[in-house]
Design an enzyme around this catalytic site. Structure first.
Site, PDB file in Angstrom:
ATOM      1  N   LYS A 157      31.432 -16.656 -36.550  1.00  0.00           N
ATOM      2  CA  LYS A 157      29.946 -17.535 -36.553  1.00  0.00           C
ATOM      3  C   LYS A 157      30.589 -18.996 -36.481  1.00  0.00           C
ATOM      4  O   LYS A 157      30.875 -19.480 -37.527  1.00  0.00           O
ATOM      5  CB  LYS A 157      29.282 -17.363 -38.027  1.00  0.00           C
ATOM      6  CG  LYS A 157      27.578 -17.802 -37.786  1.00  0.00           C
ATOM      7  CD  LYS A 157      26.982 -17.145 -39.099  1.00  0.00           C
ATOM      8  CE  LYS A 157      25.827 -18.020 -39.161  1.00  0.00           C
ATOM      9  NZ  LYS A 157      24.643 -18.081 -37.931  1.00  0.00           N
TER      10      LYS A 157
HETATM   11  N1  PMP Z   1      22.836 -13.603 -34.152  1.00  0.00           N
HETATM   12  C1  PMP Z   1      23.189 -15.217 -34.263  1.00  0.00           C
HETATM   13  C2  PMP Z   1      23.545 -15.532 -32.885  1.00  0.00           C
HETATM   14  C3  PMP Z   1      22.928 -15.652 -35.202  1.00  0.00           C
HETATM   15  O1  PMP Z   1      23.066 -17.039 -35.453  1.00  0.00           O
HETATM   16  C4  PMP Z   1      22.539 -14.998 -36.296  1.00  0.00           C
HETATM   17  C5  PMP Z   1      22.361 -15.748 -37.762  1.00  0.00           C
HETATM   18  N2  PMP Z   1      23.328 -15.750 -38.458  1.00  0.00           N
HETATM   19  C6  PMP Z   1      22.280 -13.646 -36.288  1.00  0.00           C
HETATM   20  C7  PMP Z   1      22.500 -13.086 -35.064  1.00  0.00           C
HETATM   21  C8  PMP Z   1      21.560 -12.820 -37.470  1.00  0.00           C
HETATM   22  O2  PMP Z   1      22.646 -12.627 -38.355  1.00  0.00           O
HETATM   23  P1  PMP Z   1      22.355 -12.823 -40.003  1.00  0.00           P
HETATM   24  O3  PMP Z   1      21.432 -11.607 -40.274  1.00  0.00           O
HETATM   25  O4  PMP Z   1      23.713 -12.243 -40.576  1.00  0.00           O
HETATM   26  O5  PMP Z   1      21.801 -13.833 -40.501  1.00  0.00           O
END
Ligand code: PMP
Length: 306
Positions: A157
């Site tokens: 991320k």
């Molecule tokens: N894909 C992207 C590109 C994101 O930014 C997020 C948000 N974190 C997610 C998927 C979903 O991840 P999570 O369920 O861990 O928030």
């Protein structure tokens, strides 16, 4: 839905609490110039007099993994980071649902792209409501594609990746849609600008695989477990063609901010009957119970802060 953030009292910055308005960064920070940074997005739900933080340890583990992938030497241990989050929540004495944003980036020093300037870390928490319309969103397949796995690390991320999501989301909004859906380099459905994606077809839940071009979402993992363990559904991870998305019985996004958001339209094709689907609504309801610690089986995912 671009509202300003509701200001809280304190931010945790490099190991200390500072007043919200004093949490500053130098303009020479490499994180600003080159996007060299990682972050997390975590939710806390105000319930029964506690802020209940959802899957805190899993988020902070991903934070550390993201940092490792981009050579960011995190100056704090997992326990110290978890503690920082808990302390920020306590210090601000929240009485509402919140969003927590841990962020680590390279600060000022050299201007060189190969320099490894000192790492700075902050944890910001603030009052937060819905991110996308819970009644369902209209989406556009983006003209911007996810990079291949050997381009930018899709698993991490990382701040730099969010320029892509910004471009996709702004494009979708400019064209009158609520959200973008990005395809991978080969034209298969990848994810939203801040969400993973699922479709329902003949009672089976299908989502793009993690060996593809997606972030391994924590909400995605939650939903896969809940659909299997509570609803007894079959869940399949496989590539999804664009036309399968158009003709799905149901489709929805998952994400910490987006929670479970129904997708009611894609590229002007109505999904199912254009209403929130049966499986989607069951999962939405279950998710809201789980994040508030109302289902014992998943109680381990909650950190209560008073
Ligand atoms: N894909 C992207 C590109 C994101 O930014 C997020 C948000 N974190 C997610 C998927 C979903 O991840 P999570 O369920 O861990 O928030």
């Amino acid at each position: 839905m671009s509202k300003g953030v509701v200001q809280a009292s304190y931010i945790w910055l490099n190991g200390k609490f500072v007043k919200w308005e004093d949490a500053r960064v130098h303009v020479l920070a490499q994180g600003i110039h080159y996007g060299i940074g990682v972050f997390e997005g975590i939710r806390g739900y105000y319930d029964d007099g506690y802020v209940k933080i959802f899957r805190l340890e899993d988020h902070m583990k991903r934070f550390l993994k993201s940092a490792k992938i981009i050579h960011l030497e995190m100056p704090y241990t997992l326990d110290a980071l978890i503690n920082a989050v808990i302390e920020v929540v306590k210090a601000n004495n929240f009485k509402t649902d919140i969003y927590i944003r841990p962020v680590a980036f390279r600060g000022p020093g050299s201007i060189g792209v190969r320099a490894k300037n000192p790492v700075e870390v902050a944890v910001i928490a603030f009052e937060f409501g819905k991110y996308l319309k819970p009644t369902g969103v209209k989406c556009k397949i983006s003209s911007w594609r996810k990079p291949p796995a050997d381009s930018l690390p899709v698993y991490a991320k990382i701040a730099a990746m969010y320029l892509l999501y910004h471009l996709a989301a702004v494009e979708a909004n400019n064209c009158g849609f609520d959200e973008a859906i990005l395809l991978d380099g080969e034209g298969y459905v990848a994810e939203g600008s801040g969400e993973n994606i699922f479709i329902v077809k003949d009672g089976v839940l299908i989502t793009p695989p993690t060996y593809g071009a997606i972030l391994e979402g924590i909400t995605r993992d939650t939903i896969m477990k809940v659909a299997t363990e509570i609803l007894g559904m079959k869940v399949v991870e496989r590539r999804i063609k664009r036309e399968e998305l158009y003709t799905a019985d149901e489709a929805f996004f998952t994400g910490t901010a987006a929670e479970i958001t129904p997708i009611v339209e894609v590229d002007n094709r109505i999904i199912g009957d254009g209403q929130i689907g049966k499986v989607t609504s069951q999962l939405m309801e279950l998710y809201q119970k789980i994040v508030r610690g109302k289902i014992d089986k998943y109680g381990r995912w909650i950190t209560e802060v008073k």
